[in-house]
Design an enzyme around this catalytic site. Sequence first.
Site, mmCIF file in Angstrom:
data_model
loop_
_atom_site.group_PDB
_atom_site.id
_atom_site.type_symbol
_atom_site.label_atom_id
_atom_site.label_comp_id
_atom_site.label_asym_id
_atom_site.label_seq_id
_atom_site.Cartn_x
_atom_site.Cartn_y
_atom_site.Cartn_z
ATOM 1 N N ASP A 243 -45.434 69.657 66.183
ATOM 2 C CA ASP A 243 -44.408 69.342 65.195
ATOM 3 C C ASP A 243 -43.640 68.109 65.630
ATOM 4 O O ASP A 243 -43.653 67.726 66.789
ATOM 5 C CB ASP A 243 -43.398 70.493 65.122
ATOM 6 C CG ASP A 243 -43.975 71.683 64.413
ATOM 7 O OD1 ASP A 243 -45.010 71.525 63.761
ATOM 8 O OD2 ASP A 243 -43.376 72.766 64.526
ATOM 9 N N LYS B 105 -43.247 67.724 60.135
ATOM 10 C CA LYS B 105 -42.944 68.093 58.755
ATOM 11 C C LYS B 105 -41.503 67.802 58.406
ATOM 12 O O LYS B 105 -40.893 68.519 57.666
ATOM 13 C CB LYS B 105 -43.218 69.583 58.561
ATOM 14 C CG LYS B 105 -44.691 69.900 58.537
ATOM 15 C CD LYS B 105 -44.920 71.295 58.062
ATOM 16 C CE LYS B 105 -44.515 72.285 59.117
ATOM 17 N NZ LYS B 105 -44.965 73.633 58.794
ATOM 18 N N MET C 98 -31.487 74.935 60.105
ATOM 19 C CA MET C 98 -31.801 74.071 58.965
ATOM 20 C C MET C 98 -30.698 74.119 57.920
ATOM 21 O O MET C 98 -30.962 74.148 56.728
ATOM 22 C CB MET C 98 -33.138 74.482 58.320
ATOM 23 C CG MET C 98 -34.307 74.280 59.255
ATOM 24 S SD MET C 98 -35.869 74.778 58.527
ATOM 25 C CE MET C 98 -35.911 76.525 58.891
HETATM 26 N N1 SAH Z 1 -38.885 77.448 65.658
HETATM 27 C C1 SAH Z 1 -37.670 76.718 65.908
HETATM 28 C C2 SAH Z 1 -36.865 76.487 64.635
HETATM 29 C C3 SAH Z 1 -37.555 75.603 63.647
HETATM 30 S S1 SAH Z 1 -36.567 75.310 62.247
HETATM 31 C C4 SAH Z 1 -36.841 77.452 66.937
HETATM 32 O O1 SAH Z 1 -37.142 78.583 67.294
HETATM 33 O O2 SAH Z 1 -35.863 76.873 67.391
HETATM 34 C C5 SAH Z 1 -35.805 73.775 62.660
HETATM 35 C C6 SAH Z 1 -34.322 73.975 62.873
HETATM 36 O O3 SAH Z 1 -34.075 74.482 64.173
HETATM 37 C C7 SAH Z 1 -33.531 72.710 62.808
HETATM 38 O O4 SAH Z 1 -33.233 72.338 61.478
HETATM 39 C C8 SAH Z 1 -32.276 73.096 63.562
HETATM 40 O O5 SAH Z 1 -31.430 73.901 62.767
HETATM 41 C C9 SAH Z 1 -32.850 73.979 64.642
HETATM 42 N N2 SAH Z 1 -33.120 73.212 65.867
HETATM 43 C C10 SAH Z 1 -34.283 73.052 66.488
HETATM 44 N N3 SAH Z 1 -34.151 72.285 67.594
HETATM 45 C C11 SAH Z 1 -32.840 71.964 67.674
HETATM 46 C C12 SAH Z 1 -32.045 71.199 68.571
HETATM 47 N N4 SAH Z 1 -32.580 70.611 69.636
HETATM 48 N N5 SAH Z 1 -30.727 71.095 68.335
HETATM 49 C C13 SAH Z 1 -30.178 71.689 67.269
HETATM 50 N N6 SAH Z 1 -30.867 72.419 66.389
HETATM 51 C C14 SAH Z 1 -32.181 72.551 66.576
#
Ligand code: SAH
Length: 490
Positions: A248, A270, A383
């Site tokens: 990703d 994406k 998100m």
């Molecule tokens: N599978 C991932 C989430 C994917 S959805 C997990 O478990 O973390 C993507 C969302 O995750 C982003 O829009 C944000 O809300 C959050 N996210 C992922 N990485 C992040 C980061 N480094 N800092 C802040 N939010 C993050």
Amino acid sequence: MRLYPLFADLNGLPVLVVGGGSVAERKVAALLEAGAVVRVGAPRLLPALADQAADGRIAHLDGAFEPSWLDDVWLVIAATDNRDLNAEVAACATGRRILCNVVDDPALSRFQVPAVVDRAPLTIGISTGGAAPMFARRVRETLESHLDPAIGPLVALAQRHRKAIVDAFPDLAARRRFYDGLYDGPVLDLLRHARHFEAEAALLEALDRDAPPVPGSVVLVGAGPGDPGLLTLAGLRELNRADVILHDQLVGPEVLAMTRRDAERIDVGKRGGGRHTPQSEINELLLQHARAGRYVVRLKGGDPLVFGRGGEEMLYLRRHGVACTVVPGVTAAVACAAYAGIPLTHREHAQSVRLLTAHCKDSLDTLDWAALAGERQTLAVYMGLAQLAHLTGQLLAHGRAADTPFALIENGTLPQQRVLRGELHALPALASAHRIAAPALLVIGPVATMADELRWFGEMVDAASRCADADLAFCPSFQRKLEPSASLAT
Ligand code: SAH
């Protein structure tokens, strides 16, 4: 001068340890494990050693060292804190041509005991020849973390079927290929997943065929939220093994740098607006690569099964007959909260934590707002940036207090992390005033205030009151966002 590396079979042989302290205790334990008949010479023994002597597991030679203690022994370890005594033991041993080790004293030692990585029956001994044992310790740590724990059971399994393997593959090259297949293929995987009977069955099945084809498979790996240090050891092992990696956009370059050099990398990022690979196409790519016999890693930000569509990919692959496993990752809520100094739960303020996504209007409309507006809980919103106004409006409309604290964590765990703190009613205005951009994680609930005291990483956007309605040009963190290089120069 170089040492000659040696693994000694001490089973049933008498060995002497001089000294009754904690160093001697460690040496005795290792010798007993190797089946040696251990005698310990010392005027006093630590309680653990005294117990072993009382049980007859070791023999205690009481009092001051006497050369007769060396009668019949094959090896001696001197583990006292008296260098003269150690030297005397070493000299006596050498006179009788018995190999002697003096702990931490290479000058007096005829043999040295290496640092050991134990994946029995596989054993790795590491030595600097006494030059700098501390480095041997560091090398051992590195090997410990990289070496698959399932390697021990694999070696044991191969040992069990060694004769059958030699019979089935009398030709050395074919036998080597067979062992490679065990190491790279499903047998090691099954052992890693604690499926020992299936592993043995797979080995026996492979014995029936000449060149066992290695079926492809997919593993979903959680890369963590950004800081490469948060990748798990299991995740790293998979990255080192993958033939092809579909990742990703959220997976950073530092994590990708840890992949096998010759692995094919496919960016299926994406992020809204940019290049976009539809989920159906990703599913299809995973299937194709696995069916071509490749070892496929699907690398996802955070955890693959938390708002990552990992479940859909697993189902698709399973239904098409391709094996799929998972290495969990540190999910954004857990990591961002930790790096912002926020405990997600708290004995007094938050007994539960909910992970939710506010991705689009549709997903928001399915949420149980009344439940989400309840007190004494923490909401961790993924998100959520695009829907902040709607989210805030709904929570307030369903009774969540306007002054409920929030923390909005942008680029959590990365060097450019920023944390915006404030009260719920002002959330949409503050977020846009500070131009908070994705990826950002929103924490709502009383625990968010703890960031003010406990923060330890990155920047706090502390200008909430100064910047909310003020001229943004005077807000330092806002400027930094606009002109990162200029602010670095000042
Ligand atoms: N599978 C991932 C989430 C994917 S959805 C997990 O478990 O973390 C993507 C969302 O995750 C982003 O829009 C944000 O809300 C959050 N996210 C992922 N990485 C992040 C980061 N480094 N800092 C802040 N939010 C993050």
